[in-house]
Design a protein around this motif. Structure first.
Motif, PDB file in Angstrom:
ATOM      1  N   SER A   1      -1.620  -6.456   0.948  1.00 24.14           N
ATOM      2  CA  SER A   1      -2.470  -6.356   2.132  1.00 24.14           C
ATOM      3  C   SER A   1      -1.729  -5.601   3.233  1.00 24.14           C
ATOM      4  O   SER A   1      -0.685  -6.059   3.701  1.00 24.14           O
ATOM      5  CB  SER A   1      -2.843  -7.766   2.608  1.00 24.14           C
ATOM      6  OG  SER A   1      -3.709  -7.699   3.719  1.00 24.14           O
ATOM      7  N   GLY A   2      -2.257  -4.431   3.613  1.00 31.84           N
ATOM      8  CA  GLY A   2      -1.680  -3.683   4.732  1.00 31.84           C
ATOM      9  C   GLY A   2      -0.681  -2.637   4.318  1.00 31.84           C
ATOM     10  O   GLY A   2       0.521  -2.899   4.312  1.00 31.84           O
TER      11      GLY A   2
ATOM     12  N   ASN B   1      -5.160 -13.483   5.607  1.00 34.37           N
ATOM     13  CA  ASN B   1      -6.275 -12.614   5.956  1.00 34.37           C
ATOM     14  C   ASN B   1      -6.028 -11.246   5.314  1.00 34.37           C
ATOM     15  O   ASN B   1      -5.030 -10.601   5.608  1.00 34.37           O
ATOM     16  CB  ASN B   1      -6.304 -12.487   7.485  1.00 34.37           C
ATOM     17  CG  ASN B   1      -7.515 -11.752   7.966  1.00 34.37           C
ATOM     18  OD1 ASN B   1      -8.639 -12.159   7.707  1.00 34.37           O
ATOM     19  ND2 ASN B   1      -7.292 -10.648   8.661  1.00 34.37           N
ATOM     20  N   PHE B   2      -6.905 -10.848   4.399  1.00 28.01           N
ATOM     21  CA  PHE B   2      -6.684  -9.579   3.705  1.00 28.01           C
ATOM     22  C   PHE B   2      -7.260  -8.409   4.492  1.00 28.01           C
ATOM     23  O   PHE B   2      -8.348  -8.515   5.063  1.00 28.01           O
ATOM     24  CB  PHE B   2      -7.337  -9.612   2.322  1.00 28.01           C
ATOM     25  CG  PHE B   2      -6.639 -10.554   1.376  1.00 28.01           C
ATOM     26  CD1 PHE B   2      -5.480 -10.162   0.724  1.00 28.01           C
ATOM     27  CD2 PHE B   2      -7.130 -11.832   1.164  1.00 28.01           C
ATOM     28  CE1 PHE B   2      -4.823 -11.037  -0.138  1.00 28.01           C
ATOM     29  CE2 PHE B   2      -6.478 -12.710   0.310  1.00 28.01           C
ATOM     30  CZ  PHE B   2      -5.320 -12.308  -0.341  1.00 28.01           C
ATOM     31  N   VAL B   3      -6.524  -7.297   4.510  1.00 24.87           N
ATOM     32  CA  VAL B   3      -7.059  -6.048   5.070  1.00 24.87           C
ATOM     33  C   VAL B   3      -7.214  -5.039   3.935  1.00 24.87           C
ATOM     34  O   VAL B   3      -6.583  -5.176   2.880  1.00 24.87           O
ATOM     35  CB  VAL B   3      -6.160  -5.482   6.203  1.00 24.87           C
ATOM     36  CG1 VAL B   3      -6.104  -6.457   7.367  1.00 24.87           C
ATOM     37  CG2 VAL B   3      -4.771  -5.142   5.715  1.00 24.87           C
ATOM     38  N   GLY B   4      -8.053  -4.030   4.159  1.00 25.95           N
ATOM     39  CA  GLY B   4      -8.412  -3.104   3.082  1.00 25.95           C
ATOM     40  C   GLY B   4      -7.355  -2.055   2.803  1.00 25.95           C
ATOM     41  O   GLY B   4      -6.557  -1.694   3.668  1.00 25.95           O
ATOM     42  N   GLY B   5      -7.362  -1.576   1.568  1.00 23.40           N
ATOM     43  CA  GLY B   5      -6.468  -0.498   1.155  1.00 23.40           C
ATOM     44  C   GLY B   5      -5.747  -0.842  -0.122  1.00 23.40           C
ATOM     45  O   GLY B   5      -5.287  -1.956  -0.304  1.00 23.40           O
TER      46      GLY B   5
ATOM     47  N   LEU C   1       0.779  -6.593   6.123  1.00 20.06           N
ATOM     48  CA  LEU C   1      -0.156  -7.709   6.348  1.00 20.06           C
ATOM     49  C   LEU C   1      -1.170  -7.430   7.459  1.00 20.06           C
ATOM     50  O   LEU C   1      -1.979  -8.286   7.787  1.00 20.06           O
ATOM     51  CB  LEU C   1       0.588  -9.033   6.639  1.00 20.06           C
ATOM     52  CG  LEU C   1       1.781  -9.361   5.735  1.00 20.06           C
ATOM     53  CD1 LEU C   1       2.403 -10.697   6.131  1.00 20.06           C
ATOM     54  CD2 LEU C   1       1.408  -9.360   4.262  1.00 20.06           C
ATOM     55  N   GLU C   2      -1.137  -6.223   8.060  1.00 21.82           N
ATOM     56  CA  GLU C   2      -2.015  -5.921   9.196  1.00 21.82           C
ATOM     57  C   GLU C   2      -2.805  -4.625   9.082  1.00 21.82           C
ATOM     58  O   GLU C   2      -3.963  -4.564   9.476  1.00 21.82           O
ATOM     59  CB  GLU C   2      -1.164  -5.813  10.483  1.00 21.82           C
ATOM     60  CG  GLU C   2      -0.669  -7.135  10.992  1.00 21.82           C
ATOM     61  CD  GLU C   2       0.287  -6.965  12.160  1.00 21.82           C
ATOM     62  OE1 GLU C   2       0.618  -5.808  12.507  1.00 21.82           O
ATOM     63  OE2 GLU C   2       0.701  -7.989  12.726  1.00 21.82           O
TER      64      GLU C   2
END
Lengths: 267, 64
Positions: free
Chosen positions: A205-206, B59-63, A231-232
């Protein structure tokens, strides 16, 4: 003394690695002692692994595996070879993770993706023009056969859903979560942690954009979950996915897989 | 209650679902562990939080 020379146990009257080369090869041959290529002579001891590799010659298939294994660290390699690792999503993360795991000799890989290779993938994913239009599973399997033909590769060209996760991934030691969409990442991580309590997940993630490499890290926030990335930083308009950070993150994931396979659970 | 390593005071009796909503988490892109066990999303509404709880929220973010 007994030595493992080019994959075969031999009784040789040699005190050093270069004496082994003198007996079975040519002075220009590469010498690899216990997984490390040496330029200066070293003494050998009982049960050492020595590989003598001629330069510039296509080896026979039966010699190739031993020559490739020469660079794998002994004792570590046996554990890695027993590893069964599934990769869910074969984009920028998954395709690069698969190639790295193939290079280190992970014994069994499962590659899962529903999509085809298209031109917009080439900026960061491990595919070439020749693969355009092929299913990613088939394109990656072909590449792996060219890199390390001695590992078992299974493919599943389907979309991963809550309903098929248990059936797809049971029997694998580790699942690499390598999807693009955050909803898909969450779905796989939640479902696998709930339904496959024996399986570890190495997720990401990130990793978008070109922020510092050093912000990308590996953490272990929950039981059985390892998470790599900054993570961001999500991908978005004006902040695309680029090869360097995506591959750094893939490297974090592949190294965590390696550590888990050899029994190291700390990040 | 402890959330991602930080102490948080629970103002009122809250379900996990209420807590996540109040703190603007998008439940489609998260995973929650409570006291060392993953919490299935279908049970977020039924879990009442207590001061002794320890939550980890990813919390997952895209990519990728």
């Amino acid at each position: 003394m007994n030595l493992c020379v080019n994959g075969q146990n031999k009784e040789l009257d040699c005190q050093t690695a270069f004496e082994v080369r003198k007996q079975i090869g040519n002075p220009t041959d590469i010498v690899i002692l216990n997984g490390f290529q040496i330029d200066e002579d070293c003494p050998v001891t009982q049960n050492d692994t020595v590989n003598i590799i001629p330069k510039g010659i296509m080896p026979k298939r039966e010699d190739l595996e031993s020559m490739m294994m020469a660079r794998h660290t002994p004792h570590v390699h046996e554990k890695v070879k027993k590893g069964r690792v599934a990769i869910a999503g074969l984009g920028g993360l998954g395709s690069n993770i698969a190639v790295m795991l193939a290079r280190i000799g992970v014994g069994q890989l499962l590659l899962v993706d529903f999509d085809m290779v298209e031109p917009s993938n080439l900026n960061r994913q491990s595919y070439s023009i020749i693969h355009l239009g092929m299913p990613k599973t088939a394109a990656l399997k072909k590449q792996i056969e060219e890199i390390n033909p001695f590992i078992k590769v299974k493919v599943q060209t389907i979309r991963v859903t809550e309903k098929n996760i248990r059936e797809l991934f049971s029997g694998y030691d580790i699942i690499c979560e390598a999807f693009d969409k955050p909803e898909a990442k969450s779905m796989l991580v939640n479902t696998a942690l709930t339904q496959l309590p024996e399986t570890k997940i190495v997720a990401a993630s990130g990793m978008a954009g070109f922020d510092s490499s050093n912000r990308i890290k590996t953490v272990n926030p929950m039981k059985n979950l390892y998470l790599c990335g900054d993570l961001e930083t999500g991908a978005g308009v004006g902040r695309g996915l680029m090869a360097p950070r995506v591959q750094i993150c893939a490297g974090h994931q592949a190294n965590m897989v390696l550590r888990l396979l050899i029994g190291m659970e700390e990040v | 209650m402890k959330v991602n390593g930080k102490l948080i005071v629970l103002e009122e009796k809250q379900s996990l679902s209420d807590f996540l909503q109040a703190n603007r988490y998008d439940i489609r892109i998260i995973a929650v562990e409570r006291n060392g066990e993953i919490v299935p999303k279908s049970t977020y509404k039924d879990i009442m939080l207590t001061d002794e709880d320890t939550l980890e929220i990813v919390n997952f973010v895209g990519g990728g």
